[in-house]
Motif scaffolding. Structure first.
Motif, PDB file in Angstrom:
ATOM      1  N   LEU A   1       3.457   4.715  -6.928  1.00  0.00           N
ATOM      2  CA  LEU A   1       2.132   4.133  -6.774  1.00  0.00           C
ATOM      3  C   LEU A   1       1.623   3.570  -8.097  1.00  0.00           C
ATOM      4  O   LEU A   1       1.057   2.471  -8.155  1.00  0.00           O
ATOM      5  N   ARG A   2       1.856   4.304  -9.167  1.00  0.00           N
ATOM      6  CA  ARG A   2       1.405   3.854 -10.493  1.00  0.00           C
ATOM      7  C   ARG A   2       2.068   2.516 -10.861  1.00  0.00           C
ATOM      8  O   ARG A   2       1.410   1.592 -11.368  1.00  0.00           O
ATOM      9  N   ALA A   3       3.368   2.416 -10.606  1.00  0.00           N
ATOM     10  CA  ALA A   3       4.091   1.180 -10.919  1.00  0.00           C
ATOM     11  C   ALA A   3       3.581   0.014 -10.089  1.00  0.00           C
ATOM     12  O   ALA A   3       3.439  -1.112 -10.592  1.00  0.00           O
ATOM     13  N   LYS A   4       3.281   0.277  -8.817  1.00  0.00           N
ATOM     14  CA  LYS A   4       2.787  -0.791  -7.941  1.00  0.00           C
ATOM     15  C   LYS A   4       1.412  -1.258  -8.390  1.00  0.00           C
ATOM     16  O   LYS A   4       1.149  -2.470  -8.429  1.00  0.00           O
ATOM     17  N   LEU A   5       0.529  -0.333  -8.703  1.00  0.00           N
ATOM     18  CA  LEU A   5      -0.815  -0.701  -9.140  1.00  0.00           C
ATOM     19  C   LEU A   5      -0.769  -1.508 -10.440  1.00  0.00           C
ATOM     20  O   LEU A   5      -1.521  -2.468 -10.618  1.00  0.00           O
ATOM     21  N   THR A   6       0.134  -1.123 -11.322  1.00  0.00           N
ATOM     22  CA  THR A   6       0.281  -1.858 -12.581  1.00  0.00           C
ATOM     23  C   THR A   6       0.763  -3.278 -12.314  1.00  0.00           C
ATOM     24  O   THR A   6       0.296  -4.238 -12.946  1.00  0.00           O
ATOM     25  N   SER A   7       1.698  -3.419 -11.356  1.00  0.00           N
ATOM     26  CA  SER A   7       2.224  -4.754 -11.040  1.00  0.00           C
ATOM     27  C   SER A   7       1.160  -5.651 -10.418  1.00  0.00           C
ATOM     28  O   SER A   7       1.288  -6.878 -10.448  1.00  0.00           O
ATOM     29  N   LEU A   8       0.110  -5.048  -9.858  1.00  0.00           N
ATOM     30  CA  LEU A   8      -0.980  -5.828  -9.273  1.00  0.00           C
ATOM     31  C   LEU A   8      -1.965  -6.321 -10.326  1.00  0.00           C
ATOM     32  O   LEU A   8      -2.901  -7.048  -9.999  1.00  0.00           O
ATOM     33  N   GLY A   9      -1.760  -5.911 -11.570  1.00  0.00           N
ATOM     34  CA  GLY A   9      -2.606  -6.384 -12.657  1.00  0.00           C
ATOM     35  C   GLY A   9      -3.728  -5.445 -13.049  1.00  0.00           C
ATOM     36  O   GLY A   9      -4.603  -5.820 -13.844  1.00  0.00           O
ATOM     37  N   LEU A  10      -3.731  -4.226 -12.524  1.00  0.00           N
ATOM     38  CA  LEU A  10      -4.772  -3.274 -12.897  1.00  0.00           C
ATOM     39  C   LEU A  10      -4.581  -2.812 -14.340  1.00  0.00           C
ATOM     40  O   LEU A  10      -3.452  -2.669 -14.809  1.00  0.00           O
ATOM     41  N   THR A  11      -5.687  -2.584 -15.009  1.00  0.00           N
ATOM     42  CA  THR A  11      -5.631  -2.040 -16.359  1.00  0.00           C
ATOM     43  C   THR A  11      -5.205  -0.572 -16.298  1.00  0.00           C
ATOM     44  O   THR A  11      -5.205   0.049 -15.224  1.00  0.00           O
ATOM     45  N   HIS A  12      -4.861  -0.038 -17.454  1.00  0.00           N
ATOM     46  CA  HIS A  12      -4.482   1.383 -17.512  1.00  0.00           C
ATOM     47  C   HIS A  12      -5.628   2.255 -17.004  1.00  0.00           C
ATOM     48  O   HIS A  12      -5.409   3.211 -16.244  1.00  0.00           O
ATOM     49  N   LYS A  13      -6.855   1.900 -17.388  1.00  0.00           N
ATOM     50  CA  LYS A  13      -8.023   2.657 -16.940  1.00  0.00           C
ATOM     51  C   LYS A  13      -8.184   2.548 -15.425  1.00  0.00           C
ATOM     52  O   LYS A  13      -8.481   3.542 -14.750  1.00  0.00           O
ATOM     53  N   GLY A  14      -7.983   1.346 -14.883  1.00  0.00           N
ATOM     54  CA  GLY A  14      -8.104   1.165 -13.440  1.00  0.00           C
ATOM     55  C   GLY A  14      -7.080   1.965 -12.667  1.00  0.00           C
ATOM     56  O   GLY A  14      -7.383   2.559 -11.629  1.00  0.00           O
ATOM     57  N   VAL A  15      -5.845   1.976 -13.182  1.00  0.00           N
ATOM     58  CA  VAL A  15      -4.794   2.764 -12.532  1.00  0.00           C
ATOM     59  C   VAL A  15      -5.171   4.234 -12.503  1.00  0.00           C
ATOM     60  O   VAL A  15      -5.018   4.923 -11.476  1.00  0.00           O
ATOM     61  N   LEU A  16      -5.677   4.745 -13.614  1.00  0.00           N
ATOM     62  CA  LEU A  16      -6.058   6.153 -13.684  1.00  0.00           C
ATOM     63  C   LEU A  16      -7.195   6.473 -12.705  1.00  0.00           C
ATOM     64  O   LEU A  16      -7.216   7.553 -12.109  1.00  0.00           O
ATOM     65  N   GLU A  17      -8.134   5.551 -12.553  1.00  0.00           N
ATOM     66  CA  GLU A  17      -9.243   5.765 -11.622  1.00  0.00           C
ATOM     67  C   GLU A  17      -8.735   5.915 -10.192  1.00  0.00           C
ATOM     68  O   GLU A  17      -9.173   6.793  -9.445  1.00  0.00           O
ATOM     69  N   VAL A  18      -7.797   5.037  -9.804  1.00  0.00           N
ATOM     70  CA  VAL A  18      -7.250   5.110  -8.443  1.00  0.00           C
ATOM     71  C   VAL A  18      -6.419   6.380  -8.266  1.00  0.00           C
ATOM     72  O   VAL A  18      -6.550   7.089  -7.261  1.00  0.00           O
ATOM     73  N   ILE A  19      -5.569   6.674  -9.236  1.00  0.00           N
ATOM     74  CA  ILE A  19      -4.696   7.853  -9.147  1.00  0.00           C
ATOM     75  C   ILE A  19      -5.525   9.130  -9.055  1.00  0.00           C
ATOM     76  O   ILE A  19      -5.170  10.072  -8.335  1.00  0.00           O
ATOM     77  N   SER A  20      -6.645   9.184  -9.767  1.00  0.00           N
ATOM     78  CA  SER A  20      -7.479  10.389  -9.738  1.00  0.00           C
ATOM     79  C   SER A  20      -8.028  10.638  -8.329  1.00  0.00           C
ATOM     80  O   SER A  20      -8.150  11.790  -7.900  1.00  0.00           O
ATOM     81  N   LYS A  21      -8.349   9.562  -7.621  1.00  0.00           N
ATOM     82  CA  LYS A  21      -8.827   9.711  -6.236  1.00  0.00           C
ATOM     83  C   LYS A  21      -7.709  10.216  -5.333  1.00  0.00           C
ATOM     84  O   LYS A  21      -7.913  11.061  -4.467  1.00  0.00           O
ATOM     85  N   VAL A  22      -6.506   9.692  -5.558  1.00  0.00           N
ATOM     86  CA  VAL A  22      -5.351  10.122  -4.759  1.00  0.00           C
ATOM     87  C   VAL A  22      -5.058  11.598  -4.992  1.00  0.00           C
ATOM     88  O   VAL A  22      -4.821  12.361  -4.041  1.00  0.00           O
ATOM     89  N   GLU A  23      -5.077  12.014  -6.247  1.00  0.00           N
ATOM     90  CA  GLU A  23      -4.780  13.414  -6.565  1.00  0.00           C
ATOM     91  C   GLU A  23      -5.821  14.360  -5.991  1.00  0.00           C
ATOM     92  O   GLU A  23      -5.535  15.527  -5.749  1.00  0.00           O
ATOM     93  N   GLY A  24      -7.033  13.855  -5.755  1.00  0.00           N
ATOM     94  CA  GLY A  24      -8.065  14.663  -5.113  1.00  0.00           C
ATOM     95  C   GLY A  24      -8.003  14.628  -3.605  1.00  0.00           C
ATOM     96  O   GLY A  24      -8.835  15.242  -2.931  1.00  0.00           O
TER      97      GLY A  24
END
Length: 484
Positions: A404-427
């Protein structure tokens, strides 16, 4: 008739309250702890109806929790309307209620009681379902407590032996205030204080929102609801754990097993059958661009896999095919689209023989002529998980973090944006993660989208991309009867 056959539910002995005498007991409260399971016979039809009614309310509450719309009053009105429509409480008119008034009130509260246990049965099987149910039911409990001071007072009085919450006497408050002069809670004489053992208010004590004296926490009435909601959540969590150990007895009835397993997938929003979109408004040569601009991640993944592999298994074809139907593809367009991709690795005769029937079936032109609707997020997340070689499902639910992290990065999300999405997933907040991705890829979006359906994601994105123009061009119902 089968649908009127009585349903018998065996409740664990530890949870039963027994006896014919108790079955005639009235429901004294609107707000309940649901500590005593119902013991009565109801028809299968009523069982289905009550379960679906409560799910509609819980989904509206979830929608309110996840929405970032600035118009909170509108969302509150929607919750009020949903409760009045699906879980109403009869309020006697006038100062002298009649016997009929009390009977109707009791009937409404009985329905609330039974529907709670029906949905509890449907959500006790997995940790994910239990967590979702706990959250929504606790919010409903909190919402009802806030409806009126009288309801809270009646609740405290009824459950006083269990809760051990009592209003502190004036003399006691003065004595405590003398030792804690700086406490703003004690200075406010207009707000009563409640006395509770400190162990039941640890969060409030930790955040310095309650005063502790001689082993008791003194809690202002404005914060009491959080303690009551916490008690409710603890009790409900225990009930879910206990019921999960006995659900096998309920599953022996095929009618109940099938219904309860799919009740959590109940979707109450727009169906997106395609009938409200102008036929052919989406051209096949637009799909590539649309997939990058406006498809949710689950559908974008299916589109890309279809383009690269020229094949999808049944789960992927169903999920993606119905989504395409919902955004406006006609039956003829769908057959053309799937045939073009699949015949890159098979001959046209094989496609027509093995796959075209299912496409026509999705449009209601084969079999029982059912007009199938696209899958909601809840259904995608909770049913038919993908196995090896499958690409359907929800990326936020079914992908590992690295993928998921690799896919989000390929979509152009910043490192901060990726972390925001991942944090929701982990919750465990998969739909909120999808909503977060929408907002990150649609800068300055202010529409207040609550992601509940892939097609709603798509249409909201098109509206944004087109500068706020309504993309759902209403027309005559889409003609799906003609194959060209």
């Amino acid at each position: 008739r089968v649908e009127y056959a009585p349903v018998y539910i065996t409740v664990p002995r530890e949870m039963q309250f027994g006896g014919i005498r108790k079955r005639q007991q009235k429901y004294p409260l609107r707000v309940q702890l649901y500590d005593k399971p119902p013991v009565e016979d109801i028809s299968l039809q009523e069982f289905y109806k009550l379960g679906e009614s409560r799910m509609k309310v819980l989904h509206i509450i979830e929608r309110k929790r996840h929405s970032r719309d600035s118009d909170s009053n509108d969302l509150t009105d929607k919750v009020d309307k949903a409760i009045q429509e699906h879980l109403p409480d009869w309020k006697p008119k006038g100062q002298h209620p009649t016997v009929d008034d009390y009977a109707r009130q009791d009937e409404c509260r009985r329905n609330d009681h039974i529907s709670h246990y029906i949905t509890l049965l449907a959500h006790c099987r997995t940790e994910e379902l239990r967590r979702w149910f706990l959250t929504q039911e606790t919010e409903l409990f909190r919402y009802r407590l806030n409806q009126s001071i009288s309801q809270r007072s009646e609740f405290l009085k009824h459950y006083k032996d269990e809760l051990h919450f009592e209003e502190a006497a004036v003399e006691e408050v003065d004595a405590v205030a003398a030792r804690f002069i700086d406490s703003k809670h004690l200075r406010d004489k207009t707000s009563p204080l409640y006395k509770v053992h400190f162990s039941r208010a640890l969060e409030l004590v930790r955040n310095k929102r309650a005063v502790v004296y001689k082993g008791y926490a003194y809690v202002p009435s404005s914060l009491l609801d959080s303690l009551l909601a916490g008690h409710f959540r603890t009790r409900l969590s225990e009930s879910l754990a206990l019921m999960s150990q006995h659900i096998g007895g309920v599953d022996e009835d095929d009618r109940l097993r099938s219904y309860l397993k799919h009740l959590n997938c109940l979707y109450t929003g727009e169906e997106f059958t395609g009938s409200g979109v102008a036929a052919g408004s989406v051209k096949l040569d637009q799909l590539e661009e649309l997939s990058k601009e406006s498809f949710p991640l689950c559908m974008r993944e299916l589109h890309e896999r279809l383009r690269s592999d020229h094949h999808l298994r049944h789960g992927g074809r169903m999920q993606y095919g119905l989504f395409l139907k919902g955004i406006g593809l006609t039956l003829h367009q769908s057959l053309t689209f799937w045939r073009k991709e699949f015949t890159r690795r098979m001959d046209p005769e094989t496609f027509d023989k093995s796959y075209s029937y299912n496409i026509r079936h999705n449009y209601g032109k084969e079999g029982r002529r059912t007009n199938y609707t696209p899958f909601s997020c809840n259904r995608i997340i909770t049913s038919n998980p993908p196995s090896a070689g499958d690409y359907h499902g929800c990326p936020f639910r079914h992908w590992d973090t690295a993928t998921l992290r690799a896919k989000l990065t390929s979509l152009g999300l910043t490192h901060k944006g990726v972390l925001e999405v991942i944090s929701k997933v982990e919750g465990g907040h998969y739909q909120i993660a999808c909503q977060q991705l929408f907002e990150l890829t649609h800068p300055n979006y202010l529409g207040g989208l609550v992601v509940e359906h892939p097609n709603n994601y798509y249409f909201e994105s098109r509206k944004f991309r087109m500068g706020g123009v309504d993309h759902m061009i209403k027309s005559e119902p889409m003609d799906t009867t003609t194959e060209q």
